[in-house]
Design a protein around this motif. Structure first.
Motif, PDB file in Angstrom:
ATOM      1  N   PHE A  94       0.828  -1.208   0.000  1.00 60.12           N
ATOM      2  CA  PHE A  94       0.000   0.000   0.000  1.00 60.12           C
ATOM      3  C   PHE A  94       0.860   1.254   0.000  1.00 60.12           C
ATOM      4  CE2 PHE A  94      -2.350   3.451   1.966  1.00 60.12           C
ATOM      5  CZ  PHE A  94      -3.579   3.398   1.336  1.00 60.12           C
ATOM      6  N   ASP A  95       1.886   1.285   0.849  1.00 62.61           N
ATOM      7  CA  ASP A  95       2.707   2.488   0.956  1.00 62.61           C
ATOM      8  C   ASP A  95       3.568   2.706  -0.288  1.00 62.61           C
ATOM      9  OD1 ASP A  95       1.700   3.208   3.426  1.00 62.61           O
ATOM     10  OD2 ASP A  95       3.221   2.113   4.558  1.00 62.61           O
ATOM     11  N   VAL A  96       4.005   1.612  -0.933  1.00 65.85           N
ATOM     12  CA  VAL A  96       4.758   1.755  -2.185  1.00 65.85           C
ATOM     13  C   VAL A  96       3.901   2.449  -3.236  1.00 65.85           C
ATOM     14  CG1 VAL A  96       5.760   0.486  -4.130  1.00 65.85           C
ATOM     15  CG2 VAL A  96       6.295  -0.208  -1.790  1.00 65.85           C
ATOM     16  N   VAL A  97       2.650   2.038  -3.339  1.00 60.76           N
ATOM     17  CA  VAL A  97       1.745   2.630  -4.333  1.00 60.76           C
ATOM     18  C   VAL A  97       1.373   4.052  -3.936  1.00 60.76           C
ATOM     19  CG1 VAL A  97      -0.481   2.396  -5.492  1.00 60.76           C
ATOM     20  CG2 VAL A  97       0.891   0.359  -5.001  1.00 60.76           C
ATOM     21  N   LEU A  98       1.129   4.270  -2.651  1.00 56.53           N
ATOM     22  CA  LEU A  98       0.772   5.609  -2.167  1.00 56.53           C
ATOM     23  C   LEU A  98       1.848   6.633  -2.501  1.00 56.53           C
ATOM     24  CD1 LEU A  98      -1.226   7.346  -0.452  1.00 56.53           C
ATOM     25  CD2 LEU A  98       0.110   6.671   1.567  1.00 56.53           C
ATOM     26  N   LYS A 112      -8.173  11.336  -0.002  1.00 55.81           N
ATOM     27  CA  LYS A 112      -8.369  11.056  -1.429  1.00 55.81           C
ATOM     28  C   LYS A 112      -7.193  10.270  -1.989  1.00 55.81           C
ATOM     29  CE  LYS A 112      -9.070  13.172  -5.963  1.00 55.81           C
ATOM     30  NZ  LYS A 112      -9.137  14.421  -6.760  1.00 55.81           N
ATOM     31  N   ASP A 113      -5.968  10.632  -1.578  1.00 55.43           N
ATOM     32  CA  ASP A 113      -4.786   9.892  -2.016  1.00 55.43           C
ATOM     33  C   ASP A 113      -4.906   8.421  -1.633  1.00 55.43           C
ATOM     34  OD1 ASP A 113      -3.525  12.162  -3.067  1.00 55.43           O
ATOM     35  OD2 ASP A 113      -2.541  12.620  -1.162  1.00 55.43           O
ATOM     36  N   ARG A 114      -5.378   8.148  -0.446  1.00 50.51           N
ATOM     37  CA  ARG A 114      -5.491   6.764   0.038  1.00 50.51           C
ATOM     38  C   ARG A 114      -6.594   6.012  -0.703  1.00 50.51           C
ATOM     39  NH1 ARG A 114      -2.292   6.392   4.461  1.00 50.51           N
ATOM     40  NH2 ARG A 114      -1.600   8.395   5.317  1.00 50.51           N
ATOM     41  N   GLU A 115      -7.686   6.708  -1.016  1.00 47.71           N
ATOM     42  CA  GLU A 115      -8.774   6.069  -1.772  1.00 47.71           C
ATOM     43  C   GLU A 115      -8.317   5.734  -3.194  1.00 47.71           C
ATOM     44  OE1 GLU A 115     -11.897   8.906  -1.516  1.00 47.71           O
ATOM     45  OE2 GLU A 115     -12.392   8.448   0.588  1.00 47.71           O
ATOM     46  N   ILE A 116      -7.585   6.647  -3.817  1.00 45.96           N
ATOM     47  CA  ILE A 116      -7.077   6.409  -5.178  1.00 45.96           C
ATOM     48  C   ILE A 116      -6.082   5.256  -5.170  1.00 45.96           C
ATOM     49  CG2 ILE A 116      -5.635   7.418  -6.998  1.00 45.96           C
ATOM     50  CD1 ILE A 116      -7.033  10.096  -6.420  1.00 45.96           C
ATOM     51  N   THR A 117      -5.293   5.157  -4.107  1.00 46.32           N
ATOM     52  CA  THR A 117      -4.337   4.054  -3.974  1.00 46.32           C
ATOM     53  C   THR A 117      -5.060   2.720  -3.899  1.00 46.32           C
ATOM     54  OG1 THR A 117      -2.687   5.461  -2.892  1.00 46.32           O
ATOM     55  CG2 THR A 117      -2.520   3.079  -2.512  1.00 46.32           C
ATOM     56  N   LEU A 118      -6.109   2.648  -3.103  1.00 49.05           N
ATOM     57  CA  LEU A 118      -6.881   1.406  -3.006  1.00 49.05           C
ATOM     58  C   LEU A 118      -7.535   1.052  -4.338  1.00 49.05           C
ATOM     59  CD1 LEU A 118      -8.617   1.598   0.506  1.00 49.05           C
ATOM     60  CD2 LEU A 118      -6.948  -0.099  -0.266  1.00 49.05           C
ATOM     61  N   ASP A 119      -8.063   2.054  -5.024  1.00 44.66           N
ATOM     62  CA  ASP A 119      -8.678   1.809  -6.340  1.00 44.66           C
ATOM     63  C   ASP A 119      -7.655   1.244  -7.326  1.00 44.66           C
ATOM     64  OD1 ASP A 119     -11.136   2.680  -5.484  1.00 44.66           O
ATOM     65  OD2 ASP A 119     -10.938   4.708  -6.315  1.00 44.66           O
ATOM     66  N   ALA A 120      -6.451   1.803  -7.303  1.00 48.19           N
ATOM     67  CA  ALA A 120      -5.400   1.339  -8.220  1.00 48.19           C
ATOM     68  C   ALA A 120      -5.012  -0.100  -7.910  1.00 48.19           C
ATOM     69  CB  ALA A 120      -4.185   2.253  -8.137  1.00 48.19           C
ATOM     70  N   LEU A 121      -4.914  -0.431  -6.638  1.00 41.03           N
ATOM     71  CA  LEU A 121      -4.576  -1.805  -6.252  1.00 41.03           C
ATOM     72  C   LEU A 121      -5.676  -2.778  -6.672  1.00 41.03           C
ATOM     73  CD1 LEU A 121      -2.975  -1.176  -2.748  1.00 41.03           C
ATOM     74  CD2 LEU A 121      -1.849  -2.207  -4.727  1.00 41.03           C
ATOM     75  N   GLU A 122      -6.923  -2.346  -6.571  1.00 38.47           N
ATOM     76  CA  GLU A 122      -8.030  -3.184  -7.027  1.00 38.47           C
ATOM     77  C   GLU A 122      -7.970  -3.367  -8.540  1.00 38.47           C
ATOM     78  OE1 GLU A 122     -11.700  -1.551  -5.666  1.00 38.47           O
ATOM     79  OE2 GLU A 122     -11.194  -1.767  -3.544  1.00 38.47           O
TER      80      GLU A 122
END
Length: 248
Positions: A94-98, A112-122
């Motif tokens: 998660f932190d690598v992508v964030l 918002k940054d954290r939500e976009i990170t989760l969306d990208a991982l999904e």
């Protein structure tokens, strides 16, 4: 009318006195899926660096979203051929992508940054691994993580430099299927040596060996390249052609 997002006109790049790109003219439009093929040392990685503004051409003009590449590259996601990192570093997926959302020093990450990170991982199918230490992943899983990190920038163009060179064939298949889905959201430029990928997934090809010898539709284009070079396409991708003719 499809929007033109990259304009490269009569670009020359020299390393010392040796030309690496010679009079290259190329346009990339919204939602293009372009495969760049050509022999090793043919200038493919240099072309990507020109688009990113990491290399300034000695001659010619480059516009990225209508701007100087160093300004326009904020709308580009980039996955280089080799991504070096310490597999023992204690950081999770998660932190690598964030970190791809990093904009400014002393400015923290937002919700918002954290939500976009989760969306990208999904999107890349790695959300279940978000708490795993990055060094515990396979090569294919790591490449998906770096893809997610590129996607959190919300790019309009994705540049990939032989992204599957070190992962197994099954993971490569999943990776390319992901790209086929992403092309509906952005333009993609993929440097590859894998001709089977070009013929299966990619809409247009550009054959680059210092000069741009062909840019057009994949369908029919591969056969045309064989006629031009008088050798199998596989030799064009991996070796040096016997004979070259400029076609544009």
């Amino acid at each position: 009318m499809t929007e033109e997002i990259i304009s490269i006109k009569n670009v020359w790049v020299y390393y010392g006195k040796i030309p690496v790109l010679e009079d290259v003219t190329l346009t990339i439009k919204q939602n293009d899926f372009l495969g760049v093929i050509g022999p090793n040392g043919g200038g493919k990685t240099t072309l990507l660096k020109v688009i990113l503004g990491l290399i300034r051409p000695d001659q010619g003009e480059v516009k990225v979203f209508g701007k100087d590449p160093r300004e326009g590259r904020r709308l580009i996601g980039y996955i280089p051929q080799y991504t070096r990192f310490d597999p023992n570093f204690p950081i999770n997926v998660f932190d690598v992508v964030l970190m791809g959302r990093y904009r400014q020093i002393f400015k923290g990450y937002t919700q918002k940054d954290r939500e976009i990170t989760l969306d990208a991982l999904e999107t890349v199918g790695m959300d279940e691994f978000k708490d795993r230490q990055i060094g515990k992943l396979s090569g294919g899983e790591i490449q998906r993580v770096f893809m997610a990190r590129a996607l959190v920038r919300e790019p309009k163009l994705l540049l990939l430099d032989e992204p599957t060179a070190s992962i197994d064939p099954e993971m490569q298949k999943h990776f390319y299927e992901l790209l086929a889905d992403l092309k509906n959201r952005m333009a993609i430029v993929l440097v590859t040596h894998d001709i089977s990928v070009v013929s299966t997934y990619i809409d247009e090809i550009a054959c680059l060996n210092r000069r741009l010898f062909y840019h057009g539709k994949t369908e029919g284009g591969l056969g045309m390249l064989e006629d031009i070079y008088r050798c199998p396409v596989e030799m064009i991708a991996h070796g040096t052609p016997h004979r070259v003719l400029k076609t544009h």
